[in-house]
Scaffold this motif. Sequence first.
Motif, PDB file in Angstrom:
ATOM      1  N   GLN A   1      52.613 -19.454 -61.461  1.00 46.05           N
ATOM      2  CA  GLN A   1      52.164 -19.563 -62.855  1.00 46.05           C
ATOM      3  C   GLN A   1      52.331 -18.225 -63.586  1.00 46.05           C
ATOM      4  O   GLN A   1      52.617 -18.197 -64.785  1.00 46.05           O
ATOM      5  N   MET A   2      52.159 -17.115 -62.865  1.00 43.25           N
ATOM      6  CA  MET A   2      52.268 -15.797 -63.494  1.00 43.25           C
ATOM      7  C   MET A   2      53.721 -15.356 -63.639  1.00 43.25           C
ATOM      8  O   MET A   2      53.999 -14.315 -64.200  1.00 43.25           O
ATOM      9  N   GLY A   3      54.657 -16.131 -63.089  1.00 50.38           N
ATOM     10  CA  GLY A   3      56.075 -15.790 -63.238  1.00 50.38           C
ATOM     11  C   GLY A   3      56.601 -14.887 -62.158  1.00 50.38           C
ATOM     12  O   GLY A   3      57.663 -14.261 -62.332  1.00 50.38           O
ATOM     13  N   CYS A   4      55.901 -14.780 -61.002  1.00 45.13           N
ATOM     14  CA  CYS A   4      56.397 -13.972 -59.885  1.00 45.13           C
ATOM     15  C   CYS A   4      57.645 -14.641 -59.322  1.00 45.13           C
ATOM     16  O   CYS A   4      57.647 -15.837 -59.032  1.00 45.13           O
ATOM     17  N   ALA A   5      58.716 -13.854 -59.121  1.00 47.19           N
ATOM     18  CA  ALA A   5      60.001 -14.433 -58.739  1.00 47.19           C
ATOM     19  C   ALA A   5      60.051 -14.840 -57.275  1.00 47.19           C
ATOM     20  O   ALA A   5      60.488 -15.949 -56.933  1.00 47.19           O
ATOM     21  N   TYR A   6      59.606 -13.915 -56.399  1.00 45.82           N
ATOM     22  CA  TYR A   6      59.817 -14.154 -54.975  1.00 45.82           C
ATOM     23  C   TYR A   6      58.502 -14.000 -54.214  1.00 45.82           C
ATOM     24  O   TYR A   6      57.555 -13.346 -54.669  1.00 45.82           O
ATOM     25  N   GLY A   7      58.494 -14.562 -53.010  1.00 45.30           N
ATOM     26  CA  GLY A   7      57.313 -14.452 -52.159  1.00 45.30           C
ATOM     27  C   GLY A   7      57.713 -14.358 -50.701  1.00 45.30           C
ATOM     28  O   GLY A   7      58.814 -14.732 -50.296  1.00 45.30           O
ATOM     29  N   GLN A   8      56.755 -13.886 -49.900  1.00 48.56           N
ATOM     30  CA  GLN A   8      56.995 -13.732 -48.463  1.00 48.56           C
ATOM     31  C   GLN A   8      55.664 -13.865 -47.746  1.00 48.56           C
ATOM     32  O   GLN A   8      54.646 -13.347 -48.221  1.00 48.56           O
ATOM     33  N   GLY A   9      55.640 -14.558 -46.654  1.00 45.81           N
ATOM     34  CA  GLY A   9      54.408 -14.704 -45.909  1.00 45.81           C
ATOM     35  C   GLY A   9      54.472 -15.847 -44.930  1.00 45.81           C
ATOM     36  O   GLY A   9      55.423 -16.631 -44.895  1.00 45.81           O
ATOM     37  N   ASN A  10      53.416 -15.979 -44.123  1.00 43.09           N
ATOM     38  CA  ASN A  10      53.389 -17.013 -43.089  1.00 43.09           C
ATOM     39  C   ASN A  10      53.310 -18.420 -43.664  1.00 43.09           C
ATOM     40  O   ASN A  10      53.565 -19.402 -42.947  1.00 43.09           O
ATOM     41  N   LEU A  11      52.946 -18.547 -44.931  1.00 42.46           N
ATOM     42  CA  LEU A  11      52.961 -19.869 -45.548  1.00 42.46           C
ATOM     43  C   LEU A  11      54.370 -20.462 -45.503  1.00 42.46           C
ATOM     44  O   LEU A  11      54.541 -21.670 -45.340  1.00 42.46           O
ATOM     45  N   PHE A  12      55.362 -19.624 -45.623  1.00 44.02           N
ATOM     46  CA  PHE A  12      56.756 -20.094 -45.636  1.00 44.02           C
ATOM     47  C   PHE A  12      57.380 -20.021 -44.240  1.00 44.02           C
ATOM     48  O   PHE A  12      58.032 -20.962 -43.799  1.00 44.02           O
ATOM     49  N   ALA A  13      57.185 -18.940 -43.548  1.00 43.23           N
ATOM     50  CA  ALA A  13      57.714 -18.811 -42.190  1.00 43.23           C
ATOM     51  C   ALA A  13      57.192 -17.528 -41.566  1.00 43.23           C
ATOM     52  O   ALA A  13      57.052 -16.512 -42.244  1.00 43.23           O
ATOM     53  N   ARG A  14      56.907 -17.613 -40.284  1.00 47.96           N
ATOM     54  CA  ARG A  14      56.550 -16.414 -39.542  1.00 47.96           C
ATOM     55  C   ARG A  14      57.830 -15.683 -39.142  1.00 47.96           C
ATOM     56  O   ARG A  14      58.907 -16.271 -39.142  1.00 47.96           O
ATOM     57  N   PRO A  15      57.735 -14.396 -38.763  1.00 48.95           N
ATOM     58  CA  PRO A  15      58.918 -13.685 -38.283  1.00 48.95           C
ATOM     59  C   PRO A  15      59.514 -14.375 -37.062  1.00 48.95           C
ATOM     60  O   PRO A  15      58.778 -14.756 -36.132  1.00 48.95           O
ATOM     61  N   LEU A  16      60.823 -14.583 -37.047  1.00 48.84           N
ATOM     62  CA  LEU A  16      61.507 -15.342 -36.000  1.00 48.84           C
ATOM     63  C   LEU A  16      62.692 -14.553 -35.470  1.00 48.84           C
ATOM     64  O   LEU A  16      63.291 -13.750 -36.189  1.00 48.84           O
ATOM     65  N   PRO A  17      63.076 -14.811 -34.195  1.00 46.63           N
ATOM     66  CA  PRO A  17      64.336 -14.247 -33.707  1.00 46.63           C
ATOM     67  C   PRO A  17      65.497 -14.796 -34.516  1.00 46.63           C
ATOM     68  O   PRO A  17      65.408 -15.871 -35.119  1.00 46.63           O
ATOM     69  N   ALA A  18      66.606 -14.085 -34.513  1.00 47.11           N
ATOM     70  CA  ALA A  18      67.748 -14.487 -35.332  1.00 47.11           C
ATOM     71  C   ALA A  18      68.249 -15.878 -34.993  1.00 47.11           C
ATOM     72  O   ALA A  18      68.647 -16.652 -35.873  1.00 47.11           O
ATOM     73  N   ASP A  19      68.220 -16.246 -33.697  1.00 48.04           N
ATOM     74  CA  ASP A  19      68.764 -17.548 -33.313  1.00 48.04           C
ATOM     75  C   ASP A  19      67.850 -18.709 -33.670  1.00 48.04           C
ATOM     76  O   ASP A  19      68.207 -19.866 -33.462  1.00 48.04           O
ATOM     77  N   GLN A  20      66.625 -18.432 -34.211  1.00 46.40           N
ATOM     78  CA  GLN A  20      65.730 -19.511 -34.613  1.00 46.40           C
ATOM     79  C   GLN A  20      65.607 -19.637 -36.130  1.00 46.40           C
ATOM     80  O   GLN A  20      64.816 -20.430 -36.628  1.00 46.40           O
ATOM     81  N   LEU A  21      66.403 -18.858 -36.844  1.00 45.15           N
ATOM     82  CA  LEU A  21      66.305 -18.918 -38.293  1.00 45.15           C
ATOM     83  C   LEU A  21      66.709 -20.285 -38.832  1.00 45.15           C
ATOM     84  O   LEU A  21      66.288 -20.676 -39.910  1.00 45.15           O
ATOM     85  N   ASN A  22      67.503 -21.040 -38.095  1.00 43.85           N
ATOM     86  CA  ASN A  22      67.897 -22.364 -38.560  1.00 43.85           C
ATOM     87  C   ASN A  22      66.704 -23.295 -38.688  1.00 43.85           C
ATOM     88  O   ASN A  22      66.742 -24.268 -39.439  1.00 43.85           O
ATOM     89  N   VAL A  23      65.624 -23.030 -37.943  1.00 45.73           N
ATOM     90  CA  VAL A  23      64.416 -23.856 -38.078  1.00 45.73           C
ATOM     91  C   VAL A  23      63.909 -23.780 -39.501  1.00 45.73           C
ATOM     92  O   VAL A  23      63.521 -24.776 -40.118  1.00 45.73           O
ATOM     93  N   PHE A  24      63.928 -22.556 -40.090  1.00 41.27           N
ATOM     94  CA  PHE A  24      63.481 -22.416 -41.476  1.00 41.27           C
ATOM     95  C   PHE A  24      64.451 -23.075 -42.438  1.00 41.27           C
ATOM     96  O   PHE A  24      64.072 -23.730 -43.383  1.00 41.27           O
ATOM     97  N   ASN A  25      65.744 -22.875 -42.141  1.00 40.13           N
ATOM     98  CA  ASN A  25      66.742 -23.409 -43.059  1.00 40.13           C
ATOM     99  C   ASN A  25      66.700 -24.924 -43.140  1.00 40.13           C
ATOM    100  O   ASN A  25      67.088 -25.515 -44.138  1.00 40.13           O
ATOM    101  N   GLU A  26      66.219 -25.570 -42.055  1.00 33.82           N
ATOM    102  CA  GLU A  26      66.134 -27.018 -42.071  1.00 33.82           C
ATOM    103  C   GLU A  26      64.869 -27.509 -42.733  1.00 33.82           C
ATOM    104  O   GLU A  26      64.673 -28.689 -42.921  1.00 33.82           O
ATOM    105  N   ARG A  27      63.950 -26.585 -43.069  1.00 34.82           N
ATOM    106  CA  ARG A  27      62.639 -26.979 -43.599  1.00 34.82           C
ATOM    107  C   ARG A  27      62.765 -27.649 -44.946  1.00 34.82           C
ATOM    108  O   ARG A  27      63.492 -27.217 -45.798  1.00 34.82           O
TER     109      ARG A  27
END
Length: 832
Positions: A806-832
Motif C-alpha cells: 500500500q505504501m508503494g514499496c517495490a521489493y521485499g525479502q523474507g521467510n514469507l516468500f522463501a527461506r535461504p536455499l541451496p542453489a540446486d533447490q531454487l527451482n522449488v521457489f520458481n515453481e511456487r
Amino acid sequence: MHHVPDEVMGDLAEGYMALDCAGQITYLNPAAEDWTGLRAERVLGTSVWEHLGTIDFRFRSVLQEAQASGRRVEFETYSAPRQEWRRTRIYPHPDGFRIVFHDLTERKRAEEYSLRLLTVSDLLARALTPSQVARAILEYAHATSEAYAGLVAVRHGNGAALETLEFVGYPPELVHDYQVMDLRASLPLTETFREQSPLYLARSALMERYPQLRLSQTTASVAIFPLIAGGESTGVLVFSFPSDQTFSTIQRGYLQGLATQCAQALARAQQHAELVRNTASSRVILDALDEGLLMFSSAGQLAAVNAAAQRFFEIPPSDDPQPKLDLTGWAFHLEDGTPLHLDDCPITSAFRTGASCEGTLIQATRPGGETRWVSVNARPLYHPGDSRPYASMASMTDVTRQKTYEQQLTRRATRDELTGLFNRQSFLDHVTTALQGVRRRRLDCAVLVLDLNRFRSINDAYGGVVGDAVLCEVAARLTTQAGPRVTIARLSGDEFGILLSPLLSQRDAELFAEKLLDVVGAPISAQGHELHFSANVGISVPNNDRVRGSTLVQQAYQALASAQQRQGSGPVTYDVNIAQVQDRQTEIEHKLRSALRDEQLTLAYQPIVDLQTERPVAIEALVRWQHPALGVISPAEFIPIAEQRGLILLLGEWVMNQACLTARTWDAVTVAVNVSRLQFNQPNFPEVVQRALLHSGLPASRLELEITETAMADDLDEGVKQLMKLKALGVRVALDDFGTGQSSLASLQRLPIDNVKLDRSFVAGCQVDDRQRAMVEAVITLAGALGIKVVAEGIELGAQRDVLRQMGCAYGQGNLFARPLPADQLNVFNER
C-alpha cells in the motif's frame, strides 16, 4: 581513506615503505631508498618478494607473521658492511602493509661506548706509571678498531715542549721527527695543547692547514684531544683513522671520554710517581689529585682534607689547621634512593667496624639543589701495634658524568621514545613487582589496557606527524591521572597500560577506568586539526596468588577485546566467561582458516521479490558453514570473527567468486552479494569485483553489491568516490541495513545507488505502529523521488507485505516468500 602527501613522507628521517595487499610496493620515501638500496622509480608496482634479499634476510618470515597475526611486528638487524643497526616495524594496514625503518645505530653505539669506557676504567686502574697508562689506552683503542694508530704526548719537564710518551701503529721514523715539539710551534698537537680544544680533521684539511706536517699514507682522519687536569693542559691524545670519519656526537663523546680518563689516569700515575720520589712533597701531591681525600679523627672531627675535597664540599681556604666541614643543607642518598645519614656513611662505618668500604656510590645534593654522584672508598688507619683505629681516611671520585650517561641509557631501555612513558617491558616488570608486593600485604592490584577507536584511520588520513601528536597528548592526559599508586605505560601503537597498586576494590578500578575514558574523550587539537576519539578499556584483577604479571596483562587484553566488540558499553573486567569467549573465537578463527582452504563453506540463496507479483527480481547469496565436528556455525558468529581476525577479505572474495559463477548459470537473474566494511574500504576492491566478473563471465549488470551505511561512516566523501568506481564497472549497488547506521534521508541524494534495503527492525512493526509506519513511508517516498527502489528486509507476515504494498514499496525479502536455499533447490521457489 585520505592519501598521505608524498612530500610529508619524503621529509621523514625514518625510512617508510608502503605495500598493497598483493605485496606490491606502492611507495618508498628517500630514507627507505637509502636503507634498502632500492630506487622508487625502478621498484614501484613490483612485488616486494623480488627484493627481499636487498631489504633483509628476515623480512619474509616477519612480514608473513604480521600478515597472519594482524598485529604490528618488529625486529632489529645489524648491517656489517654499513656498520648500522636498524629496527624494522611492519604494520598491517587495510590496504596492505606499512613498513618503517628506524636507525638504532646511535643508541647501540652509545651503549657500546658506555661499556667500553667502563672497560678502559678498569684497565687504567691497574696502570701505575704514565707509560703504562698511555700504552693501555692506545692499545685498547687499536684493538677495538676505533683507531689504527695513536699517540700520547705529555708536557716536558721544562714546560716549554711536548714529549711523545707512547705511540701505537705509527712508523717509528715518522714519530722520531715529533719526539719533542716546541709548544710555540704551529703543529696540530701543540695548538690543541694551547687552545685546550679537541681537533677533528680529515687528511686534506690537515695538510692544507699544516703543510709542513708529515703524515702516514694510511691516515685519512685525525682526532686530537687535550689532556686536562686541574684546568691545565698536561698533554695530548692523538687518534688516526684509515677512513674518513664524520665524528658523530656519540663518537666524539666516547673519544673525549677516553681522553678524560687518560688525563685522570696520567695525573694519578704522575702523582704516584712523584710521591714515591719525594715523600716530603706529599701535601702538594695530595692537593694535585683529582680524587677528594678526607681524614677524620677518632672523635669524628675532620682532621685533614685535600684541595679536591675542599672544592667539592665548598670549604673556603683558611690558615686554620683545623678545617671546618659544614654540611648544613646537604642531602645524601644511596644509589637505590635510601637516605644516607652521616652516622651510617662509609667513613664512619670504617672507623666503627674496623673494616674498609669500597666503591660505595652516593648521590650528594648541595644546598642550592645541584646533584653530584661520587664513588667513595673508606678505610681505617692504625698505629703500629694498635687494635683500634686512630682515624679513618676516605677517597671520593666524582662520577657524575658517567652516572648521568648510565641513567640516559637506562631511560632509553625502559621508556617509550615518543611519549616518555614506561615501555612494555618496563610495565611488565612493574606489574610483576606489584604482584609480589600485594601478596605480602594481602592487597590487590589491577591492570588496565586502553586503546583508541579509529586511531589507525586518523593516522592514515592525516599522517604520522598528526598521529604522533595525538599519542603524545593522550599520554600527557593519562599522566595527569598518575599518582603514588598509578603506573602508566605505552604498550604499542595506540595501546596504553595502567597499573593500579594497591587496589581498594574492583569497583575502584572500574571507576578509575571510566575517569580515563572521560579524559581521553575530550577533543584533541593536533597540528591544526581538532579530532575526537573514544576509547576502550579492559581490566584484569588477579584471582589467585600464583598469577604471573604477563598473564594479568594478557587477561586485560582479552577484556579489552570484549570491550571493543561491545563498543560504548564502558570498561570490561576480565572473567572466566570472557576467557571462554576468547577461546571460542580463537577456535573459530583457526577452523575458519581451514574451512576456506578445504572448501567447507557453501552458499545459500534467498530471493528478493517484486511485492506486486511476488516473482523474483534478484537472489541474495548468503554464506553458510557446516563444520564436520562442530556442526552448523552461524554467520552471526563467524563473520564478526573473520572481520576481527583479518579473514574477511579472503572470505568476501570467495563468496563473490562463487556467487558470480553460480549466477552465470541462471537465466537473467541478478545476484546480490554482501560487502563488509573492510572490503569496501580497500583501494583495490573495484579490481577484486572486476576479476570475479571476468573469471565467471557474469555480465556486470547482473551483480548487485550490498554495502552497509557503516562502511562509509569514517569518510562519506571517500565512500562516494569508491561507489562511483564500482558503478563505472556496470554493477548495481544497494545500501544495506538502512536505518541502523548514521546515514540520514538527506544523504541518499549524495550516494550513487540503485536500491535501499530497509532494515528488518523497521519492517517488524510497520503494520501496527503508526510512528514506524510513517518513517518507512518517508523513506519510500524520498527514495522514489530520487529514482531509488526500496527493498524491505525481514518480511515474515502477510500483514507486513500488504502494508508495504500500500505504501508503494517495490521489493521485499523474507521467510514469507522463501527461506535461504541451496542453489540446486531454487527451482522449488520458481515453481511456487
